[in-house]
Design an enzyme around this catalytic site. Structure first.
Site, PDB file in Angstrom:
ATOM      1  N   THR A 182      -0.998  -8.105   0.465  1.00 22.26           N
ATOM      2  CA  THR A 182      -0.556  -7.539   0.448  1.00 22.26           C
ATOM      3  C   THR A 182       0.851  -8.145   1.054  1.00 22.26           C
ATOM      4  O   THR A 182       0.302  -9.759   2.200  1.00 22.26           O
ATOM      5  CB  THR A 182       0.170  -5.624   1.374  1.00 22.26           C
ATOM      6  OG1 THR A 182      -0.365  -6.697   2.595  1.00 22.26           O
ATOM      7  CG2 THR A 182      -1.071  -4.623   0.648  1.00 22.26           C
TER       8      THR A 182
ATOM      9  N   ILE B 210       0.864  -1.449  -0.041  1.00 19.97           N
ATOM     10  CA  ILE B 210       0.010   0.326  -0.307  1.00 19.97           C
ATOM     11  C   ILE B 210       0.769   1.199   0.449  1.00 19.97           C
ATOM     12  O   ILE B 210       0.475   2.648  -0.449  1.00 19.97           O
ATOM     13  CB  ILE B 210      -1.383  -0.104   1.185  1.00 19.97           C
ATOM     14  CG1 ILE B 210      -1.881  -1.126   1.080  1.00 19.97           C
ATOM     15  CG2 ILE B 210      -1.705   1.406   1.083  1.00 19.97           C
ATOM     16  CD1 ILE B 210      -2.526  -1.667   2.206  1.00 19.97           C
TER      17      ILE B 210
ATOM     18  N   LYS C 199      -3.567  -1.900  16.555  1.00 20.73           N
ATOM     19  CA  LYS C 199      -3.840  -1.541  16.292  1.00 20.73           C
ATOM     20  C   LYS C 199      -5.324  -0.114  16.830  1.00 20.73           C
ATOM     21  O   LYS C 199      -5.276   0.452  16.200  1.00 20.73           O
ATOM     22  CB  LYS C 199      -5.428  -1.914  15.100  1.00 20.73           C
ATOM     23  CG  LYS C 199      -4.073  -2.338  13.909  1.00 20.73           C
ATOM     24  CD  LYS C 199      -3.478  -1.563  13.026  1.00 20.73           C
ATOM     25  CE  LYS C 199      -2.173  -2.465  12.394  1.00 20.73           C
ATOM     26  NZ  LYS C 199      -1.806  -0.997  11.438  1.00 20.73           N
TER      27      LYS C 199
ATOM     28  N   TYR D  58      -1.965  -8.344  17.071  1.00 22.45           N
ATOM     29  CA  TYR D  58      -2.576  -7.271  16.257  1.00 22.45           C
ATOM     30  C   TYR D  58      -3.714  -6.277  15.869  1.00 22.45           C
ATOM     31  O   TYR D  58      -2.968  -5.076  15.849  1.00 22.45           O
ATOM     32  CB  TYR D  58      -2.203  -8.216  15.148  1.00 22.45           C
ATOM     33  CG  TYR D  58      -2.591  -7.016  12.850  1.00 22.45           C
ATOM     34  CD1 TYR D  58      -1.590  -6.096  12.633  1.00 22.45           C
ATOM     35  CD2 TYR D  58      -3.867  -7.259  12.874  1.00 22.45           C
ATOM     36  CE1 TYR D  58      -1.978  -5.683  12.096  1.00 22.45           C
ATOM     37  CE2 TYR D  58      -3.452  -6.655  11.944  1.00 22.45           C
ATOM     38  CZ  TYR D  58      -2.904  -5.465  11.447  1.00 22.45           C
ATOM     39  OH  TYR D  58      -2.981  -4.735   9.823  1.00 22.45           O
TER      40      TYR D  58
END
Length: 363
Positions: A278, A86, A245, A241
């Site tokens: 990705t 990205i 975030k 994770y």
């Protein structure tokens, strides 16, 4: 409707496969029964949330946003992790809008080669500087910020994009869980160190400068475990994770309030780019079951994932929409915990203490 039925059937198959795979892996790794059950339950929640996000990406496809973007010639943007995925697409769009782009990445050569590729493609606008930084290392972040501050007096757009996802439990040289360190802590420190330059850009241009934290829908099932922030007692990759975030979004909201209260022309935004195909998924255990072609079928491309970030950088509508969470180029609701001012303050003060910062934005 056929597409949705196929997607839901695939999601069910994926979830069942995940549960079986986790259970088998847990047996092999000799984890405790409690750990196994906790991991299975969290992964179930995580993958349901991910499936719903994929559905959102299909339903709320990015619209054409070029007419909503502010002109940017002469502006300076800094992005971390801008050499692949990205981030590389964001750099391309920044150059097309004639910005000077500062890329902070682990491999300077990769950043330089990316720029050469874009020039060969015919992109002649904009300019680039590439600097080395490792968000896993607080000393590297400090060194990077020092180099930037020596050369640049202002930064119009700061894009905290670099990130890692999943993988085995690993502590950084500073003693922090690697996802928490890279995704949140390193960017918190970088924003602190470069805030004077961001504020100055807003004052000079009489427009809002912008700080964009590239987050994830994973924050919606995240919790901040202050008692075990580095997951030494119980490590579930996707849970760590999600915590990192959520931390990003709590920080974004709190910092935006600080900027408003001090009458600074700085807008802070959190962006979910979508579920994007990705290299971040290389550590995902399901990646062994799902081919790259299947991911490409259901997940966004990196180019599509970059659109919401660019929207946050330039949309004139966001001049009065600071402190928001953006997905598919729209302001969308955050998790309930993300709105908690008490949790925002607690995490902010916790992080300030961890980094030995006395006053945010001032050394």
């Amino acid at each position: 409707m056929d597409v949705y039925a196929t997607l839901i059937s695939t999601a069910c198959f994926i979830i069942l496969s995940i549960l079986l795979l986790i259970f088998l892996m847990a047996i092999v790794s000799r984890k405790s029964f409690k750990h196994v059950i906790t991991e299975i339950l969290f992964e179930l929640r995580y993958n349901i949330m991910g499936t719903l996000s994929v559905l959102d990406d299909w339903v709320l496809r990015e619209k054409e946003i070029s007419k909503e973007l502010l002109m940017s010639t002469g502006k300076i943007a800094l992005i971390t992790g801008g050499t692949r995925g990205i981030g590389a697409q964001v750099v391309k769009k920044l150059l097309e809008r004639d910005l000077h782009v500062i890329i902070g990445c682990r491999n300077v050569k990769s950043g330089q080669e990316l720029c050469e590729t874009y020039r060969a493609m015919g992109i002649k606008t904009g300019s680039v500087d590439v600097y080395q930084v490792d968000l896993n290392s607080l000393s590297s972040v400090r060194s990077f910020a020092k180099n930037i501050k020596e050369k640049y007096s202002k930064i119009n757009i700061l894009i905290n994009n670099a990130g890692i996802m999943f993988g085995p439990h690993k502590l950084t040289e500073d003693g922090y869980e690697s996802q928490f360190a890279t995704n949140y802590l390193g960017h918190f420190l970088l924003t602190h160190l470069l805030l004077p330059e961001v504020i100055r850009a807003g004052d000079d241009d009489r427009r809002y400068s912008r700080i964009i934290n590239v987050s994830s829908c994973a924050h919606k099932i995240g919790e901040i475990n202050f008692d075990d922030i580095n997951a030494k007692k119980l490590y579930i990759p996707s849970q760590a994770y999600a915590q990192s975030k959520l931390a990003q979004i709590l920080f974004s909201n709190y910092l935006n309030t600080l900027m408003k209260d001090s009458n600074k022309r700085v807008g802070v935004y959190s962006v979910h780019p979508g579920v994007v195909d990705t290299d971040l998924f290389k550590e995902w255990y399901l990646d062994h079951l799902m081919s790259r072609y299947i991911r490409r079928l259901f997940f966004k491309s990196p180019e599509a994932g970059s659109i919401s970030i660019i929207y946050a950088c330039f949309s004139h509508k966001l001049e009065v929409g600071t402190g928001t969470y953006i997905s598919n180029s729209q302001i969308t609701p955050m998790s309930v915990s993300a709105y908690s001012t008490a949790l925002q303050r607690r995490l902010f003060e916790f992080t300030m203490n961890e980094l030995n910062i006395k006053e945010f934005g001032k050394e």
